[in-house]
Design a protein around this motif. Structure first.
Motif, PDB file in Angstrom:
ATOM      1  N   GLN A  70       0.805  -1.221   0.000  1.00 24.67           N
ATOM      2  CA  GLN A  70       0.000   0.000   0.000  1.00 24.67           C
ATOM      3  C   GLN A  70       0.837   1.271   0.000  1.00 24.67           C
ATOM      4  N   THR A  71       2.111   1.159   0.319  1.00 24.09           N
ATOM      5  CA  THR A  71       2.935   2.363   0.316  1.00 24.09           C
ATOM      6  C   THR A  71       3.047   2.969  -1.083  1.00 24.09           C
ATOM      7  N   TYR A  72       2.967   2.113  -2.126  1.00 22.80           N
ATOM      8  CA  TYR A  72       3.004   2.626  -3.498  1.00 22.80           C
ATOM      9  C   TYR A  72       1.709   3.332  -3.884  1.00 22.80           C
ATOM     10  N   LEU A  73       0.630   3.036  -3.141  1.00 23.06           N
ATOM     11  CA  LEU A  73      -0.697   3.489  -3.557  1.00 23.06           C
ATOM     12  C   LEU A  73      -1.221   4.657  -2.722  1.00 23.06           C
ATOM     13  N   GLN A  74      -0.376   5.196  -1.866  1.00 22.81           N
ATOM     14  CA  GLN A  74      -0.797   6.338  -1.065  1.00 22.81           C
ATOM     15  C   GLN A  74      -1.117   7.537  -1.956  1.00 22.81           C
ATOM     16  N   PRO A  75      -2.134   8.333  -1.604  1.00 27.03           N
ATOM     17  CA  PRO A  75      -2.531   9.466  -2.459  1.00 27.03           C
ATOM     18  C   PRO A  75      -1.395  10.431  -2.773  1.00 27.03           C
ATOM     19  N   GLU A  76      -0.460  10.604  -1.832  1.00 24.22           N
ATOM     20  CA  GLU A  76       0.609  11.571  -2.088  1.00 24.22           C
ATOM     21  C   GLU A  76       1.578  11.119  -3.177  1.00 24.22           C
ATOM     22  N   TRP A  77       1.531   9.811  -3.503  1.00 23.48           N
ATOM     23  CA  TRP A  77       2.399   9.304  -4.576  1.00 23.48           C
ATOM     24  C   TRP A  77       1.594   8.969  -5.826  1.00 23.48           C
TER      25      TRP A  77
END
Length: 459
Positions: free
Chosen positions: A102-109
């Motif tokens: 989910q770290t790849y899918l965070q809104p800031e990225w």
């Protein structure tokens, strides 16, 4: 169409199975010799042993001529790199990647996946897709499946006919006489292990799994007609604290403010993390989901639904059955192994959640050709429900449904016309720009795509 699939696990295998059955040119890449041999021996596909992210392996798979690359290995980084290499070296037009972390899918990225950075056309998060699918099922108590179509104005419901179902042993053509104001269309049935594509004189029998299309504003009436008047769940217990469970709890808290959730997780660190992520009204309990004392503390007996989402199929099944024994009326159970599917309903599990089928449906939406706007795969190879747009030069426009040559396993379920839902009858004439919800048996998908194909002069 030439498709390269990176990853020969369950999702890769079933995507290859669907596409190969439709005479597509499919190549599957995996580093496991055993998986490649299994898929090559079972399906009409080419298997290559290697890493899907390696340029020489993609070249061997024919990436120069590929129309699409689908990367569904277990490693996010391999999936992303495979898409990058396919784009940069081979100019593959469409690239789909499964991303778990989910770290790849965070809104800031959000800008990460773009043609100038990581050129992935479609990113699929299985955990989020499954959580949304579970949330939809919770909205229709008594249904084992519920899928929205046509801007959420049409729902496809999967309903099991019990012995006391009011409409069993009734010819289907009489349903409209019994319920003249109810907009439903019966799409198909599963009887035992056989598919039944119904005609007007056919009847639904006890034990049948029935798929039907209904206007979204009449879901409750449709469920009532089939003998299901269960109240919507207000107290839900979730077994497991993984990503799917966390996403589901967040979805419930966000969209259903009147619903309370309790979540049970065995790992102390994970339980602490989940408790920090959820609002205070959600209770997180630490312990084993098979512990009777903990189930009592979770107040399972007073919950309207339990959702078993641990990483272990057997634990999910046993926890669901325990909850039912404690008095919970409804159990939704995540099961990865398809071999259990035919057993659990006999044991008392109400809804089986298959991450593999959910992911496959999401990917198929981007594989289908023509004017296909949405796709959902039903059961194990039973068929697909598609939402397709009829453009002016499509061959079915201007024809009454009774005059369209369709196989028995193709059924028009609903039409969205100028924002209104029309339930199709034999005399209904298809108009340009109609959005039609169609059920098609697995072997007839290509014919449905051709129905909605437009002639070249349209362009």
């Amino acid at each position: 169409m030439k498709v390269i699939i990176c990853g020969a696990g369950q999702v890769g295998f079933h995507i290859a199975k669907y596409l190969a059955a439709e005479n597509n040119d499919v190549t599957v890449i995996d580093q496991s010799e055993e998986l490649v041999r299994k898929i090559s021996d079972t399906l009409e596909v080419k298997g290559i042993i290697g890493f899907g992210s390696h340029p020489d392996v993609l070249q061997q798979a024919g990436a120069e001529e590929a129309d699409m690359l689908i990367a569904v290995t277990f490693a996010d980084e391999v999936n992303m790199t495979a898409c990058q290499v396919a784009h940069s070296l081979f100019n593959v037009p469409t690239k789909i990647a499964r991303i778990r972390s989910q770290t790849y899918l965070q809104p800031e990225w959000a800008s990460l996946f773009g043609r100038e950075k990581l050129p992935i056309d479609v990113v699929i998060s299985p955990e989020m897709e499954v959580a949304r699918a579970v949330a939809r099922r919770l909205q229709a108590p008594g249904a084992f499946d519920m899928i929205p179509f046509a801007d959420d104005k049409v729902k496809i419901l999967g309903i099991r006919c019990s012995d006391d179902c009011p409409v069993i042993n009734t010819p289907l053509r009489q349903l409209h006489q019994l319920f003249p104001d109810l907009n439903i269309s019966i799409l198909g049935m599963i009887r035992g292990d056989k598919a039944v594509y119904p005609k007007g004189d056919d009847q639904m029998l006890a034990g049948d799994l029935v798929y039907l299309a209904v206007s979204s504003d009449q879901v409750d009436r449709a469920m009532s007609a089939f003998g299901h008047e269960d109240p919507e769940a207000r107290r839900i217990v979730i077994f497991g604290g993984g990503n799917i469970a966390l996403f589901l709890a967040e979805e419930i808290n966000k969209n259903f403010p009147g619903v309370t959730t309790r979540l049970v997780e065995a790992d102390p660190e994970r339980a602490r993390y989940v408790a920090q992520k959820l609002p205070k009204k959600s209770v997180v309990l630490l312990g084993d989901v098979l512990d009777p004392e903990l189930l009592e503390e979770a107040n399972v007996g007073n919950a309207e639904a339990v959702v078993a989402l641990t990483n272990d199929d057997e634990t999910n099944i046993l926890a669901s059955l325990l909850a039912k024994r404690y008095g919970c009326p409804r159990a939704l159970t995540l099961i990865n192994k398809s071999t259990y599917n035919s057993l659990v309903s006999e044991l008392g599990v109400d809804v089986v959640i298959s991450p593999r089928m959910t992911t496959v449906s999401t990917i198929l939406h981007h594989v289908r050709r023509g004017r296909i706007r949405a796709v959902h795969s039903l059961s194990e190879g039973f068929g697909e429900v598609l939402e397709a747009e009829a453009l002016e030069t499509a061959p079915i426009v201007g024809k009454a449904i009774k005059d369209i040559a369709m196989p028995a396993s193709v059924v028009f379920g609903a039409i969205l016309r100028d924002g209104e839902v029309v339930m199709p009858r034999a005399a209904t004439v298809i108009e340009a720009n109609d959005r039609i919800v169609v059920f098609a048996g697995s072997e007839q998908i290509k014919k449905v795509e051709k129905m909605f194909a437009v002639r070249l002069e349209y362009f």
